[in-house]
Design an enzyme around this catalytic site. Sequence first.
Site, short mmCIF file in Angstrom:
data_model
loop_
_atom_site.label_atom_id
_atom_site.label_comp_id
_atom_site.label_asym_id
_atom_site.label_seq_id
_atom_site.Cartn_x
_atom_site.Cartn_y
_atom_site.Cartn_z
N ARG A 1 0.86 -1.18 0.00
CA ARG A 1 0.00 0.00 0.00
C ARG A 1 0.90 1.23 0.00
NH1 ARG A 1 -2.12 0.61 5.38
NH2 ARG A 1 -0.77 2.45 5.53
N HIS B 1 -3.59 4.43 4.70
CA HIS B 1 -4.68 3.46 4.80
C HIS B 1 -5.96 4.07 4.27
CE1 HIS B 1 -7.14 0.23 6.39
NE2 HIS B 1 -7.91 1.13 6.97
N TYR C 1 4.31 5.49 11.23
CA TYR C 1 4.59 4.10 11.56
C TYR C 1 5.44 3.33 10.54
CZ TYR C 1 0.37 3.50 8.64
OH TYR C 1 -0.57 3.55 7.64
#
Length: 380
Positions: free
Chosen positions: A273, A277, A286
């Site tokens: 990805r 998100h 992160y």
Amino acid sequence: MITGHFSDDNPEMVQFVDANGTRLGITPANEPYASIVEEMTSEDARMIYRDLVLVRRIDAEGHALQRQGELGLWPSLLGQEAAQVGAGRALRDQDYAFPGYREHGVAWCRGVPPENLLGMFRGVNNGGWDSNANNFHLYTIVIGNQMLHAAGYAMGVKADGAVGTGDPERDTAVMAFTGDGGTAQGDYNEALVFASVTSAPLVFFIQNNQWAISEPNDKQFTIPPYQRSRGFGIPGVLVDGNDPLATYAVCRKALDDARSGQGPTLIEAYTYRMGAHTTSDDPTKYRSSAEVEIWRDKDPIKRMRGFMEEHGHGDDEFFAAVDTEADEVAARIRHACQTMPDPELPTMFDDIYVDDHPVVAAEKAEFVAYHESFVGEGGH
């Protein structure tokens, strides 16, 4: 043990082109699917390339529209185009697909107008499309829930005798989509049980994009999905999810097997990805930029174009025409989004049950009466 983030050298992974689009040789992993790739024509290659480019542009437009306040939310598929287009183009008309909420590429391949996707995230329709018109279920926001929906539908297909008849226009397969995070949900695991014990014509398609929102793979499983499936009695296949040829070939075979009565298959598409998100997420908190750059080099569109140029499947005129079409699609859906009318408020009560329901009817009447009470007072 878990393969880790950068397992391109996994000998069990099905691949047909490298990061530059160079055709790879036959290996034990890709040999069962090689004939499907060899049968693909220049027309097939051009269709897949066009899909990849247009789907990416639609996704980019959705992201931009959200940032400009035109959409409430947008979950980007950037980086996962090959996985979704490969799967979407392997489906036949009679097959049924059950998406999560990021499957814009599968929606495109199933003929769902991208304007309908935008309408859902703009909040002006109850889902966005007629599922049965395209055999593409509405998006499912509850993580993993669609896997049980797909298992039940596939069991029904088998009960209807639409499997293993030898009729290519009747035999039907079902495909269910989720991410690596979805594999940790109870619904997902329950669906594997149902599909296995009933030998349902269901293909589980797991897009392992490395991150379940902000949690890495090692917070979701210790054994990768394609290996875990064998514990349920379901064969598992690992495919390079950034390789359009490999994903198409693997999905074609799994769907053919399902239609012929050989039961379910689980496919783990190893991809990434590239974006957040959703537009409410900040991935810089992160994961490292170095990780993103490693995957940027494995871009699906670059790989497909390299393969096509190497084998003469497309020239500069073709590639320029696709780019022009992408601009036209972007302009069309942007205009459609910005001019979508707000729905009449009582329509939120429509299509909840097949038949009229007295409780819903009473709630609708109360709702209408409440809003009518503001007429003449400057309200709406």
